[in-house]
Design a protein around this motif. Structure first.
Motif, PDB file in Angstrom:
ATOM      1  N   ALA A  82      20.625 -12.519  -8.558  1.00  0.00           N
ATOM      2  CA  ALA A  82      20.052 -13.258  -9.687  1.00  0.00           C
ATOM      3  C   ALA A  82      19.292 -12.276 -10.562  1.00  0.00           C
ATOM      4  CB  ALA A  82      19.150 -14.380  -9.185  1.00  0.00           C
ATOM      5  N   ARG A  83      19.963 -11.699 -11.532  1.00  0.00           N
ATOM      6  CA  ARG A  83      19.376 -10.752 -12.470  1.00  0.00           C
ATOM      7  C   ARG A  83      19.365 -11.393 -13.853  1.00  0.00           C
ATOM      8  NH1 ARG A  83      21.167  -5.035 -10.876  1.00  0.00           N
ATOM      9  NH2 ARG A  83      22.208  -5.326  -8.911  1.00  0.00           N
ATOM     10  N   THR A  84      18.613 -10.833 -14.752  1.00  0.00           N
ATOM     11  CA  THR A  84      18.645 -11.357 -16.119  1.00  0.00           C
ATOM     12  C   THR A  84      19.997 -11.067 -16.774  1.00  0.00           C
ATOM     13  OG1 THR A  84      17.616  -9.338 -16.952  1.00  0.00           O
ATOM     14  CG2 THR A  84      16.159 -11.213 -16.486  1.00  0.00           C
ATOM     15  N   SER A  85      20.736 -10.096 -16.265  1.00  0.00           N
ATOM     16  CA  SER A  85      22.052  -9.766 -16.817  1.00  0.00           C
ATOM     17  C   SER A  85      23.198 -10.489 -16.105  1.00  0.00           C
ATOM     18  CB  SER A  85      22.285  -8.258 -16.761  1.00  0.00           C
ATOM     19  OG  SER A  85      22.264  -7.818 -15.416  1.00  0.00           O
ATOM     20  N   THR A  86      22.898 -11.317 -15.115  1.00  0.00           N
ATOM     21  CA  THR A  86      23.939 -12.094 -14.441  1.00  0.00           C
ATOM     22  C   THR A  86      24.304 -13.256 -15.350  1.00  0.00           C
ATOM     23  OG1 THR A  86      23.122 -11.449 -12.265  1.00  0.00           O
ATOM     24  CG2 THR A  86      24.542 -13.393 -12.363  1.00  0.00           C
ATOM     25  N   ARG A  87      25.591 -13.409 -15.589  1.00  0.00           N
ATOM     26  CA  ARG A  87      26.080 -14.409 -16.534  1.00  0.00           C
ATOM     27  C   ARG A  87      27.055 -15.375 -15.863  1.00  0.00           C
ATOM     28  NH1 ARG A  87      22.406 -12.442 -19.099  1.00  0.00           N
ATOM     29  NH2 ARG A  87      22.605 -11.166 -20.942  1.00  0.00           N
ATOM     30  N   LEU A  88      27.204 -16.525 -16.509  1.00  0.00           N
ATOM     31  CA  LEU A  88      28.254 -17.465 -16.155  1.00  0.00           C
ATOM     32  C   LEU A  88      29.296 -17.316 -17.263  1.00  0.00           C
ATOM     33  CD1 LEU A  88      27.778 -21.120 -14.998  1.00  0.00           C
ATOM     34  CD2 LEU A  88      29.787 -20.306 -16.165  1.00  0.00           C
ATOM     35  N   VAL A  89      30.411 -16.749 -16.919  1.00  0.00           N
ATOM     36  CA  VAL A  89      31.448 -16.449 -17.901  1.00  0.00           C
ATOM     37  C   VAL A  89      32.563 -17.475 -17.758  1.00  0.00           C
ATOM     38  CG1 VAL A  89      33.130 -14.723 -18.673  1.00  0.00           C
ATOM     39  CG2 VAL A  89      30.869 -13.996 -17.889  1.00  0.00           C
ATOM     40  N   LEU A  90      32.832 -18.197 -18.835  1.00  0.00           N
ATOM     41  CA  LEU A  90      33.935 -19.156 -18.849  1.00  0.00           C
ATOM     42  C   LEU A  90      35.210 -18.427 -19.224  1.00  0.00           C
ATOM     43  CD1 LEU A  90      32.496 -22.295 -20.632  1.00  0.00           C
ATOM     44  CD2 LEU A  90      32.946 -21.969 -18.217  1.00  0.00           C
ATOM     45  N   VAL A  91      36.238 -18.611 -18.410  1.00  0.00           N
ATOM     46  CA  VAL A  91      37.523 -17.973 -18.679  1.00  0.00           C
ATOM     47  C   VAL A  91      38.600 -19.034 -18.808  1.00  0.00           C
ATOM     48  CG1 VAL A  91      36.921 -15.796 -17.543  1.00  0.00           C
ATOM     49  CG2 VAL A  91      38.003 -17.619 -16.208  1.00  0.00           C
ATOM     50  N   HIS A  92      39.697 -18.625 -19.448  1.00  0.00           N
ATOM     51  CA  HIS A  92      40.881 -19.465 -19.565  1.00  0.00           C
ATOM     52  C   HIS A  92      41.729 -19.205 -18.319  1.00  0.00           C
ATOM     53  CE1 HIS A  92      39.835 -20.155 -23.748  1.00  0.00           C
ATOM     54  NE2 HIS A  92      39.761 -18.847 -23.926  1.00  0.00           N
ATOM     55  N   TYR A  93      41.688 -20.124 -17.359  1.00  0.00           N
ATOM     56  CA  TYR A  93      42.434 -19.940 -16.115  1.00  0.00           C
ATOM     57  C   TYR A  93      43.795 -20.603 -16.249  1.00  0.00           C
ATOM     58  CZ  TYR A  93      43.789 -20.277 -11.253  1.00  0.00           C
ATOM     59  OH  TYR A  93      44.481 -20.194 -10.073  1.00  0.00           O
ATOM     60  N   ARG A  94      44.824 -19.785 -16.135  1.00  0.00           N
ATOM     61  CA  ARG A  94      46.196 -20.287 -16.272  1.00  0.00           C
ATOM     62  C   ARG A  94      47.094 -19.520 -15.320  1.00  0.00           C
ATOM     63  NH1 ARG A  94      49.295 -21.043 -21.986  1.00  0.00           N
ATOM     64  NH2 ARG A  94      50.965 -22.327 -21.170  1.00  0.00           N
ATOM     65  N   PRO A  95      47.208 -20.002 -14.070  1.00  0.00           N
ATOM     66  CA  PRO A  95      48.007 -19.270 -13.095  1.00  0.00           C
ATOM     67  C   PRO A  95      49.509 -19.416 -13.307  1.00  0.00           C
ATOM     68  CG  PRO A  95      47.198 -21.292 -12.142  1.00  0.00           C
ATOM     69  CD  PRO A  95      46.574 -21.172 -13.500  1.00  0.00           C
ATOM     70  N   ASP A  96      49.901 -20.403 -14.118  1.00  0.00           N
ATOM     71  CA  ASP A  96      51.312 -20.701 -14.317  1.00  0.00           C
ATOM     72  C   ASP A  96      51.533 -21.004 -15.799  1.00  0.00           C
ATOM     73  OD1 ASP A  96      53.851 -21.800 -14.402  1.00  0.00           O
ATOM     74  OD2 ASP A  96      53.504 -23.244 -12.807  1.00  0.00           O
ATOM     75  N   GLU A  97      52.491 -20.348 -16.405  1.00  0.00           N
ATOM     76  CA  GLU A  97      52.756 -20.550 -17.830  1.00  0.00           C
ATOM     77  C   GLU A  97      53.160 -21.987 -18.149  1.00  0.00           C
ATOM     78  OE1 GLU A  97      52.295 -18.467 -20.448  1.00  0.00           O
ATOM     79  OE2 GLU A  97      51.341 -17.162 -18.990  1.00  0.00           O
ATOM     80  N   ALA A  98      53.665 -22.734 -17.159  1.00  0.00           N
ATOM     81  CA  ALA A  98      54.086 -24.114 -17.388  1.00  0.00           C
ATOM     82  C   ALA A  98      52.888 -25.069 -17.470  1.00  0.00           C
ATOM     83  CB  ALA A  98      55.026 -24.570 -16.267  1.00  0.00           C
ATOM     84  N   GLN A  99      51.734 -24.630 -17.001  1.00  0.00           N
ATOM     85  CA  GLN A  99      50.534 -25.468 -16.998  1.00  0.00           C
ATOM     86  C   GLN A  99      49.603 -25.067 -18.146  1.00  0.00           C
ATOM     87  OE1 GLN A  99      50.011 -27.971 -14.767  1.00  0.00           O
ATOM     88  NE2 GLN A  99      52.031 -27.516 -13.925  1.00  0.00           N
ATOM     89  N   PRO A 100      48.840 -26.023 -18.671  1.00  0.00           N
ATOM     90  CA  PRO A 100      47.860 -25.653 -19.702  1.00  0.00           C
ATOM     91  C   PRO A 100      46.703 -24.864 -19.084  1.00  0.00           C
ATOM     92  CG  PRO A 100      47.636 -27.972 -19.125  1.00  0.00           C
ATOM     93  CD  PRO A 100      48.840 -27.454 -18.391  1.00  0.00           C
ATOM     94  N   ALA A 101      46.062 -24.051 -19.896  1.00  0.00           N
ATOM     95  CA  ALA A 101      44.897 -23.295 -19.424  1.00  0.00           C
ATOM     96  C   ALA A 101      43.753 -24.253 -19.154  1.00  0.00           C
ATOM     97  CB  ALA A 101      44.490 -22.260 -20.464  1.00  0.00           C
ATOM     98  N   ARG A 102      42.983 -23.962 -18.103  1.00  0.00           N
ATOM     99  CA  ARG A 102      41.807 -24.750 -17.761  1.00  0.00           C
ATOM    100  C   ARG A 102      40.613 -23.821 -17.780  1.00  0.00           C
ATOM    101  NH1 ARG A 102      43.804 -28.769 -13.635  1.00  0.00           N
ATOM    102  NH2 ARG A 102      41.943 -29.958 -14.109  1.00  0.00           N
ATOM    103  N   LYS A 103      39.439 -24.397 -17.959  1.00  0.00           N
ATOM    104  CA  LYS A 103      38.215 -23.595 -17.927  1.00  0.00           C
ATOM    105  C   LYS A 103      37.824 -23.364 -16.468  1.00  0.00           C
ATOM    106  CE  LYS A 103      37.037 -23.388 -22.357  1.00  0.00           C
ATOM    107  NZ  LYS A 103      38.346 -23.502 -22.982  1.00  0.00           N
ATOM    108  N   LEU A 104      37.434 -22.139 -16.181  1.00  0.00           N
ATOM    109  CA  LEU A 104      36.930 -21.743 -14.875  1.00  0.00           C
ATOM    110  C   LEU A 104      35.710 -20.885 -15.130  1.00  0.00           C
ATOM    111  CD1 LEU A 104      37.271 -21.498 -11.742  1.00  0.00           C
ATOM    112  CD2 LEU A 104      38.677 -19.473 -12.193  1.00  0.00           C
ATOM    113  N   GLY A 105      34.632 -21.144 -14.409  1.00  0.00           N
ATOM    114  CA  GLY A 105      33.424 -20.351 -14.553  1.00  0.00           C
ATOM    115  C   GLY A 105      33.387 -19.242 -13.513  1.00  0.00           C
TER     116      GLY A 105
END
Length: 178
Positions: A82-105
């Protein structure tokens, strides 16, 4: 046409990519910026019962519940500091091109710098690490090695089914008697 203009038009165009840099312990890693949706401060999370220890929980983001994983815990078994530089980064998670991207933190330590370089500068590191398929090629610079983390390969099938059930759970069915 001037000599300078002529030289510019002949020079090869290198396609540079932008990466978000972060650390796990003392080691440096990178996410491709096109996979990053947003960088947030670390937020309180609702834990998920019986999930793997590296699943940090969920939080509400613009009306959607987003699962969050601690990349430090996933990779080395230690929760992120737990640092002041620790972030929660939202990414576009898409393991399969046939599926839409979902948010993953992702909880990432020292996620405060970026790197602009040619993606071809990352090279295979010679190990077949099937236990961590998300750890991609490495790039060397004056500060050592930085390793590319591939977002699409972060979750195995069982954790993906836990965090992103298909089809999504219907809240109306939760009220049905068993």
């Amino acid at each position: 046409m001037s000599e300078v203009t002529a030289k510019r038009s002949v020079a090869p165009v290198t396609r540079q990519a932008l990466f978000l840099l972060f650390r796990i312990g003392e080691e440096r890693y990178a996410l491709r910026a096109t996979e990053v949706a947003e960088v947030l401060p670390r937020l309180p999370l609702k834990p998920i019962a019986r999930a793997p220890h590296w699943v940090a929980g969920v939080f509400a983001y613009r009306g959607v519940v987003v699962p969050v994983i601690d990349l430090s815990a996933l990779t080395f078994g230690r929760t992120a500091e737990a640092r002041t530089s620790t972030r929660l980064v939202l990414v576009h998670y898409r393991p399969d091109e046939a599926q839409p991207a979902r948010k993953l933190g992702l909880i990432l330590e020292q996620a405060t710098d970026t790197l602009r370089c040619n993606a071809d500068e990352f090279q295979p590191y010679g190990l077949d690490n099937r236990q961590a398929p998300y750890l991609g090629p490495v790039r060397e610079d004056a500060r050592g090695l930085v390793q590319w983390v591939r977002v699409a390969d972060l979750l195995d099938d069982s954790v993906r089914a836990l965090l992103f059930p298909t089809p999504p759970l219907d809240p109306a069915r939760l009220e049905e008697a068993p």
